[in-house]
Design an enzyme around this catalytic site. Structure first.
Site, PDB file in Angstrom:
ATOM      1  N   SER A   1       0.748  -1.080  -0.051  1.00 32.48           N
ATOM      2  CA  SER A   1      -0.129   0.160   0.020  1.00 32.48           C
ATOM      3  C   SER A   1       0.734   1.185  -0.088  1.00 32.48           C
ATOM      4  O   SER A   1       1.695   1.349  -1.046  1.00 32.48           O
ATOM      5  CB  SER A   1      -0.995  -0.193   1.230  1.00 32.48           C
ATOM      6  OG  SER A   1      -1.846   0.825   1.044  1.00 32.48           O
TER       7      SER A   1
ATOM      8  N   ASP B   1     -10.184  -4.745  -4.204  1.00 31.59           N
ATOM      9  CA  ASP B   1      -9.509  -4.223  -3.122  1.00 31.59           C
ATOM     10  C   ASP B   1     -10.537  -2.973  -2.826  1.00 31.59           C
ATOM     11  O   ASP B   1     -10.561  -2.264  -3.479  1.00 31.59           O
ATOM     12  CB  ASP B   1      -8.167  -3.508  -3.759  1.00 31.59           C
ATOM     13  CG  ASP B   1      -7.185  -3.104  -2.620  1.00 31.59           C
ATOM     14  OD1 ASP B   1      -7.800  -2.466  -1.657  1.00 31.59           O
ATOM     15  OD2 ASP B   1      -5.856  -3.042  -2.627  1.00 31.59           O
TER      16      ASP B   1
ATOM     17  N   HIS C   1      -7.121  -6.162   0.192  1.00 28.67           N
ATOM     18  CA  HIS C   1      -6.019  -4.990   0.296  1.00 28.67           C
ATOM     19  C   HIS C   1      -4.805  -5.641   1.111  1.00 28.67           C
ATOM     20  O   HIS C   1      -3.657  -5.576   0.481  1.00 28.67           O
ATOM     21  CB  HIS C   1      -6.456  -3.821   1.014  1.00 28.67           C
ATOM     22  CG  HIS C   1      -5.469  -2.596   1.084  1.00 28.67           C
ATOM     23  ND1 HIS C   1      -4.667  -2.296  -0.150  1.00 28.67           N
ATOM     24  CD2 HIS C   1      -4.852  -1.919   1.871  1.00 28.67           C
ATOM     25  CE1 HIS C   1      -3.949  -1.294   0.010  1.00 28.67           C
ATOM     26  NE2 HIS C   1      -3.921  -1.221   1.415  1.00 28.67           N
TER      27      HIS C   1
END
Length: 256
Positions: free
Chosen positions: A93, A194, A224
Site C-alpha cells: 500500500s 481491493d 487489500h
C-alpha cells in the site's frame, strides 16, 4: 508510548542480500511480519521498521508527515547498503509507494522492487476537501482490516487523522511524478478486489515506470492486506524467487 501488539520492528542479520520491507498507512509491521520472517528464514538480511507515528495511537500519527515516513525507510536502506552487497525494497500500500520512491531516488543502490497493492492516488472528492476539512475534523473512519481470510485481523489505528491523510495525498502526488525514474526490475502483485486501493493504481505504476524487467501478478483470493490474506504464501514465495533470480543473474554477470 506503548506499542500496539505486533507493532515492534523486525531486524535480522543474514547473508549478503538485504531486504527492506515498508508497511502501510495507519498500519504497522504486524501486516508484514510473516513476510519478513519468511525471508529471514532463508538467510536474507531483513529490515522491517516501524514508521514514525505508527503502532501507538492515532494522535501520534497526526503530528507526522510523509517526509518523516520516507526519511525512516531511507535511513534503513542506507544502513542495509552498508551491510549488504545487494538490497531489495518491498512495500504494501503506502509502503509500496515508499519503496518505489526509494528506487527512483537511489538508482542502482536498489536491486529490485516488490510492490503489493501500491497506493498511487487519493479519492478525488475526499482529496479536494482535505485541505480545509483537516482543520475542522480531526479524524475519519479506519481503513485497516480489508482481509478476506476469516479470523485474521490487521493491527492498526481505528481512526485516520486527517492531517496525516493530507500528507499521504501529497506523498502520492510526489511519487507519481517520480515513477519514470524507476528502472529496476519490478514485481507488482495486486488484488483483483481491493476496497482501499483501486487496482487501477497498479496499472498506473506499470504504465509509468521505466523498468524493462516487470512481472505483474493478480491475486484472486485476497483483499487489500494481501500479506495477511489467502495469497500471502504466494507473495512470499514469488518475492523470494524474484530476489534469488536477480541475485543469481548478478553473480553470473560478475563472474563472467
Amino acid at each position: 508510548m506503548p506499542l500496539l501488539p505486533g507493532a515492534e520492528p523486525l531486524r535480522h542479520d543474514g547473508g549478503e542480500v538485504g531486504v527492506l520491507l515498508c508497511h502501510g498507512f495507519t498500519g504497522c509491521p504486524q501486516s508484514m511480519r510473516p513476510w519478513a520472517e519468511y525471508l529471514a528464514e532463508r538467510d536474507l538480511t531483513v529490515s522491517l521498521p516501524l514508521l514514525p507515528g505508527h503502532g501507538t495511537r492515532w494522535q501520534d500519527l497526526a503530528v507526522t508527515g510523509w517526509q518523516d515516513w520516507y526519511a525512516a525507510v531511507d535511513l534503513e536502506l542506507r544502513a542495509l547498503r552498508e551491510r549488504c552487497g545487494q538490497v531489495f525494497v518491498c512495500g504494501l500500500s503506502m509502503g509500496g509507494a515508499l519503496a518505489l520512491r526509494l528506487a527512483a531516488r537511489h538508482g542502482e543502490a536498489v536491486a529490485g522492487v516488490v510492490a503489493v497493492n501500491p497506493a498511487m492516488t487519493f479519492p478525488r472528492l475526499q482529496g479536494c476537501a482535505l485541505p480545509v476539512l483537516r482543520h475542522l475534523l480531526p479524524t475519519t473512519r479506519s481503513i485497516t482490516g480489508d482481509i478476506a481470510r476469516e479470523g485474521v485481523e490487521e493491527v492498526g489505528y481505528d481512526r485516520v487523522p486527517l492531517h496525516a491523510a493530507h500528507s499521504l495525498r501529497n506523498l502520492l502526488r510526489v511519487v507519481r511524478g517520480e515513477l519514470p525514474r524507476v528502472t529496476q526490475p519490478l514485481l507488482l502483485l495486486h488484488s483483483r478486489v481491493d476496497h482501499v486501493v483501486p487496482p487501477s493504481d497498479s496499472a498506473l505504476v506499470l504504465d509509468a515506470v521505466s523498468s524493462r524487467d516487470v512481472t505483474e501478478t493478480v491475486l484472486e483470493r485476497s483483499l487489500h492486506v494481501a500479506t495477511l490474506d489467502h495469497d500471502a504464501e504466494r507473495i512470499f514465495a514469488d518475492s523470494y524467487g524474484f530476489i534469488t533470480r536477480l541475485t543469481a543473474r548478478k553473480t553470473a554477470r560478475d563472474g563472467a
